[in-house]
Design an enzyme around this catalytic site. Structure first.
Site, PDB file in Angstrom:
ATOM      1  N   LYS A   1       0.850  -1.198   0.000  1.00 21.82           N
ATOM      2  CA  LYS A   1       0.000   0.000   0.000  1.00 21.82           C
ATOM      3  C   LYS A   1       0.874   1.230   0.000  1.00 21.82           C
ATOM      4  CE  LYS A   1      -4.089   1.914   0.516  1.00 21.82           C
ATOM      5  NZ  LYS A   1      -3.722   2.762  -0.652  1.00 21.82           N
TER       6      LYS A   1
ATOM      7  N   LYS B   1       4.921   2.387   8.325  1.00 19.88           N
ATOM      8  CA  LYS B   1       3.734   3.162   8.701  1.00 19.88           C
ATOM      9  C   LYS B   1       2.522   2.251   8.860  1.00 19.88           C
ATOM     10  CE  LYS B   1       3.449   6.895   6.200  1.00 19.88           C
ATOM     11  NZ  LYS B   1       3.077   7.926   5.203  1.00 19.88           N
TER      12      LYS B   1
ATOM     13  N   LYS C   1       5.421   2.478  -2.931  1.00 26.64           N
ATOM     14  CA  LYS C   1       5.281   3.886  -3.331  1.00 26.64           C
ATOM     15  C   LYS C   1       5.535   3.984  -4.818  1.00 26.64           C
ATOM     16  CE  LYS C   1       4.654   7.834  -1.126  1.00 26.64           C
ATOM     17  NZ  LYS C   1       4.014   7.936   0.181  1.00 26.64           N
TER      18      LYS C   1
ATOM     19  N   THR D   1      -5.246  12.569   6.845  1.00 24.40           N
ATOM     20  CA  THR D   1      -3.850  12.716   7.276  1.00 24.40           C
ATOM     21  C   THR D   1      -3.747  13.869   8.270  1.00 24.40           C
ATOM     22  OG1 THR D   1      -3.230  11.936   5.076  1.00 24.40           O
ATOM     23  CG2 THR D   1      -1.458  12.760   6.457  1.00 24.40           C
TER      24      THR D   1
ATOM     25  N   ASN E   1      -3.007  19.357   1.130  1.00 26.59           N
ATOM     26  CA  ASN E   1      -3.989  18.449   1.725  1.00 26.59           C
ATOM     27  C   ASN E   1      -3.696  18.177   3.203  1.00 26.59           C
ATOM     28  OD1 ASN E   1      -4.482  15.292   2.378  1.00 26.59           O
ATOM     29  ND2 ASN E   1      -6.235  16.223   1.372  1.00 26.59           N
TER      30      ASN E   1
ATOM     31  N   SER F   1      -7.467   5.165   4.139  1.00 26.40           N
ATOM     32  CA  SER F   1      -7.380   4.419   2.882  1.00 26.40           C
ATOM     33  C   SER F   1      -7.776   2.955   3.124  1.00 26.40           C
ATOM     34  CB  SER F   1      -5.950   4.440   2.333  1.00 26.40           C
ATOM     35  OG  SER F   1      -5.736   5.563   1.534  1.00 26.40           O
TER      36      SER F   1
HETATM   37  N1  GLU Z   1       0.510   8.970   0.406  1.00 21.24           N
HETATM   38  C1  GLU Z   1       0.001   8.796   1.728  1.00 21.24           C
HETATM   39  C2  GLU Z   1       1.110   8.420   2.677  1.00 21.24           C
HETATM   40  O1  GLU Z   1       2.262   8.687   2.437  1.00 21.24           O
HETATM   41  C3  GLU Z   1      -1.178   7.844   1.758  1.00 21.24           C
HETATM   42  C4  GLU Z   1      -0.895   6.458   1.311  1.00 21.24           C
HETATM   43  C5  GLU Z   1      -2.129   5.593   1.190  1.00 21.24           C
HETATM   44  O2  GLU Z   1      -3.213   6.020   1.566  1.00 21.24           O
HETATM   45  O3  GLU Z   1      -1.975   4.468   0.707  1.00 21.24           O
HETATM   46  O4  GLU Z   1       0.874   7.906   3.737  1.00 21.24           O
END
Ligand code: GLU
Length: 423
Positions: A77, A101, A113, A197, A228, A357
């Site tokens: 993810k 995370k 990513k 977030t 955001n 998410s």
């Molecule tokens: N891009 C966000 C992060 O760095 C969200 C990632 C997601 O929701 O998968 O945590």
């Protein structure tokens, strides 16, 4: 300097900077070298070239990336960023952070990513749509609702997610909304995802203040970044009674010791191309003054590598809550630690986004949608549990919140690696 901080050697590579922290945490918790070795090597790195017809009738080729760091706790993810500095090292670092995370937030996911090297601000909507569709097409064998699930990151939003979803669905011939998260509501998004977030930053800030014996209405905050993450964080923190004295984005920074009217700033950016330049509700200051200006809580919610060995000693805040990914360099960590500044690290502080998410993905799989209140209640509880877990580990292992967050993640990922085994 204690053995619990990274040495002052500079890390040119962002992925090396991740490994430096991983090594410190691994040593303190006694992580098996086998598991550490697995995590030092991302599972899969893909680089694609994306030829796109530009509005001027000429083809331009863009570089696209996707790195899957781990899948030991579930499908991978992580977001997709559109920025000029996207490169394989950065994507690798960000993918590893997603593994940690998701594990800290106790989500059934590994980490990944992606990114495209481009300047989205310099492209038309049509060009961005064609680029996003080209990326989805190139990544069709990587993405999957139970394989790898992207989401927005810097330079992307629900709009790009909808294009990517549509292209993916066309290729597979199935409607699979859970293959991507952070979607607009009408195409299977979740209530609460946009603000998630920032909301996670707020919940982590309140939890840390409580441990410090401070009440929200006794403290001031500076928020760097008004996209955001930063804009929702500033709004939610001010709704909790915290006085926001400084804000800034890539166009301008502002300070007002009497407090900034965040509703007015939000209204201003909504009417001015989403940027703060020209805002009159506070005194304009230089961008490098924002992080070192007087405040109790500092929320870096813009870019990576902004708190460095050059400015760390000048930071006046007692608490840093990292809304961005990687805002603090490993060289700055020991300086903050010596100054007794508590730093709630990115892999905990900004995990609210991926947590919602996850809720979006669960709702997509069930085909049943929750109210915003349900989402927020579940989110807040998950964040509070994650914060407490990291806090307890920081006490047990006598280390910083950052290293404790890595330990929390590694304790869980280690089980996944060991239980699933190897060839
Ligand atoms: N891009 C966000 C992060 O760095 C969200 C990632 C997601 O929701 O998968 O945590």
């Amino acid at each position: 300097m204690s053995s619990h901080t990274v040495t002052s050697q500079t890390h040119d590579s962002m992925f090396e900077a991740v490994l430096a922290r991983l090594d410190v945490a691994a040593k303190i918790m006694g992580l098996s070298e086998e598991v550490a070795q697995v995590l030092r090597n991302p599972q899969k790195e893909v680089k694609v070239s994306l030829p796109v017809m530009m509005d001027n009738g000429k083809i331009q080729v863009f570089e696209g990336y996707r790195t899957v760091h781990s899948t030991h706790l579930g499908p991978s993810k992580g977001g997709i960023r559109y920025a000029m500095d996207v490169n394989s090292d950065e994507v690798k670092a960000l993918a590893a952070w997603m593994s940690f995370k998701c594990a800290v937030a106790n989500l059934p996911y590994g980490g990944a990513k992606g990114g495209i090297k481009c300047d989205p601000r310099a492209m038309s909507v049509g060009e961005l749509e064609r680029l996003s569709r080209a990326y989805a097409s190139a990544m069709k064998d990587i993405f999957g609702v139970n394989r790898d699930i992207p989401a927005p990151d810097m330079g992307t939003s629900g709009r790009e997610m909808a294009w990517i979803l549509d292209e993916y669905n066309k290729i597979t011939g199935e409607d699979s909304p859970g293959v991507i998260t952070g979607k607009p509501l009408a195409v299977g998004g979740s209530l609460g995802r946009d603000a998630a977030t920032g909301r996670g930053v707020m919940v982590n800030t309140l939890a840390a203040l409580k441990k410090m014996g401070l009440k929200p209405n006794q403290v001031t905050a500076v928020v760097q970044g008004f996209g955001n993450v930063g804009s929702h964080a500033a709004r939610l923190l001010s709704e909790q009674g915290i006085q926001i004295v400084g804000i800034g984005d890539h166009t301008a920074s502002f300070y007002n010791e009497k407090g900034i009217d965040i509703a007015a700033a939000l209204d201003y950016v909504a009417k001015n191309n989403r940027v703060l330049k020209g805002f009159t509700g506070a005194t304009e200051i230089k961008s490098d003054e924002l992080l070192i200006s007087k405040c109790d809580v500092l929320v870096p919610a813009a870019l990576q590598n902004v708190i460095t060995e050059e400015n760390a000693s000048k930071i006046q805040a007692k608490l840093i809550v990292e809304g961005a990914n990687g805002p603090t360099t490993p060289e700055a960590d020991p300086i903050l630690h010596e100054k007794k500044i508590i730093c709630v690290p990115d892999i905990l502080a900004n995990s609210g986004g991926v947590t919602v998410s996850y809720f979006e993905w669960v709702q997509n799989k069930a085909g049943y949608y929750w109210t915003e209140e349900e989402v927020n209640t579940k989110h807040d509880l998950k964040m509070e549990i994650a914060f407490e877990h990291v806090w307890q580990n920081s006490i047990q292992f006598k280390t910083t919140m950052r290293i404790a967050a890595y330990i929390t993640a590694l304790q869980k990922i280690e089980q996944g690696v060991k239980l699933k085994g190897a060839f």
